[in-house]
Design an enzyme around this catalytic site. Structure first.
Site, PDB file in Angstrom:
ATOM      1  N   ASP B 114      -2.185  -0.481  -1.096  1.00 58.79           N
ATOM      2  CA  ASP B 114      -2.968   0.711  -1.417  1.00 58.79           C
ATOM      3  C   ASP B 114      -4.355   0.285  -1.946  1.00 58.79           C
ATOM      4  O   ASP B 114      -4.992  -0.570  -1.334  1.00 58.79           O
ATOM      5  CB  ASP B 114      -2.167   1.553  -2.439  1.00 58.79           C
ATOM      6  CG  ASP B 114      -2.625   2.986  -2.542  1.00 58.79           C
ATOM      7  OD1 ASP B 114      -2.111   3.847  -1.811  1.00 58.79           O
ATOM      8  OD2 ASP B 114      -3.537   3.246  -3.344  1.00 58.79           O
ATOM      9  N   TYR B 222     -11.783   7.052  -5.966  1.00 53.37           N
ATOM     10  CA  TYR B 222     -12.013   7.953  -4.828  1.00 53.37           C
ATOM     11  C   TYR B 222     -13.463   8.435  -4.796  1.00 53.37           C
ATOM     12  O   TYR B 222     -14.047   8.602  -3.732  1.00 53.37           O
ATOM     13  CB  TYR B 222     -11.005   9.115  -4.862  1.00 53.37           C
ATOM     14  CG  TYR B 222      -9.610   8.560  -4.681  1.00 53.37           C
ATOM     15  CD1 TYR B 222      -9.117   8.288  -3.407  1.00 53.37           C
ATOM     16  CD2 TYR B 222      -8.831   8.208  -5.771  1.00 53.37           C
ATOM     17  CE1 TYR B 222      -7.866   7.705  -3.232  1.00 53.37           C
ATOM     18  CE2 TYR B 222      -7.584   7.619  -5.615  1.00 53.37           C
ATOM     19  CZ  TYR B 222      -7.115   7.375  -4.346  1.00 53.37           C
ATOM     20  OH  TYR B 222      -5.894   6.778  -4.168  1.00 53.37           O
ATOM     21  N   HIS B 282       5.873   3.925   1.651  1.00 55.80           N
ATOM     22  CA  HIS B 282       4.587   3.348   1.244  1.00 55.80           C
ATOM     23  C   HIS B 282       4.752   2.337   0.116  1.00 55.80           C
ATOM     24  O   HIS B 282       4.020   1.358   0.038  1.00 55.80           O
ATOM     25  CB  HIS B 282       3.681   4.506   0.785  1.00 55.80           C
ATOM     26  CG  HIS B 282       2.300   4.112   0.398  1.00 55.80           C
ATOM     27  ND1 HIS B 282       1.400   3.575   1.296  1.00 55.80           N
ATOM     28  CD2 HIS B 282       1.626   4.200  -0.788  1.00 55.80           C
ATOM     29  CE1 HIS B 282       0.237   3.352   0.679  1.00 55.80           C
ATOM     30  NE2 HIS B 282       0.361   3.714  -0.576  1.00 55.80           N
TER      31      HIS B 282
END
Lengths: 303, 303
Positions: B114, B222, B282
């Site tokens: 990630d 982000y 994930h």
């Protein structure tokens, strides 16, 4: 008394009447004022009938103006929740068909923006004989195509996907403050980032969304329209019937959500339309209601 | 004592040591255990060092295992917030450079998933001489391209855009309950929708995100990576240097976020790699930590 209850009292004092009809399995709440040729106004998200209060009061001098709360919103009944729920555009159009039938409106004008514009298009495609004309604010329509989810637009449309998650309403409605924060963002950002537009309405809107499960009620539209939205963005939606009713678009020049240049494909979906770009963002009807009323009046007077 | 504080006590009892180094303008917190060839593990979002606790304990028998909290996360310092903030991949890579310099690690193995996988790639492109090898879980990399935001994937990636809005952390962190609801969604959904994986960790993660401004700290990534993400999805990102270090990918067969079939372009970015698809979603490292430890051991033993 809440800010919303107080505003409703003022609306009654202005001569706005309220009633309900049974339509398509739900009780639909609507506001009504005036007399003459009927106009039905369809709000968007995150709105309810009251967004049209100034236009309603202005046009009532010459028209019979009817403003419902759409399914899931305001004081109207809720959609069944979940992915098989029934808050899609066609269900909404059937709700409106029941409303105008109950009111005995044979021929009328339909006005809508945002969610209301989807509903008005579905109505026009299904019941074309009932319409004298259509008037749209900044209009979502299939011609936006993949542009609606292009990389530089994802910061605008993320909410359409967030609002599909089953716990979104729980998060947004955790408290009056979280609800106000969330709703204010859209009201302010879409009004050309001008917080003055909805300043006096924020508590009223917060009251509206904190009651009747209205947060989930609004989100149900995003759940129910998800499949359709995906096909549209994939540009794989079957071509709908061309809308032949006389149509007028009043499109905010600075709408950050539905960009004015994306109106270029309207001719693929409407055969008889006029477009004018207005000095506003997404909430043309709330930002410049006097000008919106004037253009609605001129358009429907001319039909 | 919070669930997190209690877990930290247990970690200390397991022989995990904690310390801080000053690096790149922030204090970086890290966990460390074992001895031998050094491995540095980089967590993702919404994680912190503790996601690697089982792997750390297993590998410590043969390796010097170091697990920092990345910038903005856990007990490490925060990025400057805002669009000009400094929580991009290159800044994170410089943070790690400072960490390994301070610890005197000349050559080491880097492991990440990630967010940690972005950081490891930026590190490998900038400081290739320092790496013995790279090990990735389900890896975001530019080869995903426009597929990462394709119409049927927007229900997965909306959070990358929501988390850029300035009030997102306020909404998510409105209460312990809202924080738990939000974080749990990602932990559970990305673990192949199996809530058992993080069941015992939910309160610990909630403690982590409710302290130190860690919600905004995580969202800063982000914000800072937004421009880069847009170029990537537009497939307009300049070609980065090819990574030549021996690389191993352990990719969850059922990762809903970074689909295994999107690994098909790895050859454009890595010249010497092996990929194996694992029976997981994930969070490979949290779902099947024993198997992940075994594959890490085998890979780094072979180098």
């Amino acid at each position: 008394m809440t800010a919303l209850e107080q505003a409703m009292q003022h609306c009654r004092a202005e001569g706005i009447a309220f009633d309900r009809v049974r339509t398509n399995g739900i009780d639909m709440f609507y506001a009504r004022k005036g007399g003459g040729f009927p106009l039905v106004l369809l709000h968007g998200w995150p709105e309810f009938w009251m967004v049209f209060r100034p236009i309603l009061n202005t046009l009532a001098s010459d028209f019979d103006v009817i403003v419902p709360d759409l399914r899931g919103c305001g004081d109207t009944g809720k959609a069944k929740a979940g992915p098989d729920g029934d808050a899609g555009a066609m269900t909404h159009a059937q709700d409106i068909k029941g409303l105008v039938d109950a009111l005995g409106l044979e021929k009328f004008g339909l006005i809508g923006g945002d969610l209301g514009a989807y509903v008005a298009q579905a109505f026009a495609q299904t019941y074309p004989d009932r319409l004298a004309g259509l008037f749209f604010f900044c209009t979502p329509y299939p011609g936006l195509g993949k542009r609606y989810a292009q990389p530089d637009h994802l910061t605008e449309v993320w909410y359409q996907y967030f609002q599909q998650v089953p716990w979104a309403a729980e998060l947004v409605g955790a408290s009056r403050e979280t609800c106000r924060t969330y709703i204010s963002h859209f009201l302010n950002h879409w009004s050309d980032d001008n917080p003055a537009v909805f300043q006096d309405m924020i508590e009223i809107y917060t009251d509206n969304f904190m009651k009747n499960d209205n947060i989930q009620g609004g989100f149900d539209w995003y759940v129910s329209s998800a499949k359709n939205r995906q096909l549209w963005i994939e540009e794989a939606l079957p071509q709908p019937p061309i809308i032949e009713a006389p149509t007028y678009f009043m499109w905010g020049k600075r709408d950050p959500l539905i960009r004015p240049e994306w109106s270029d494909k309207l001719g693929d979906y409407f055969s008889d339309f006029t477009i004018r770009f207005a000095d506003a963002g997404h909430f043309v009807h709330a930002e410049i209601p006097d000008q919106a009323s004037a253009e609605i009046r001129t358009f429907f007077d001319g039909i």
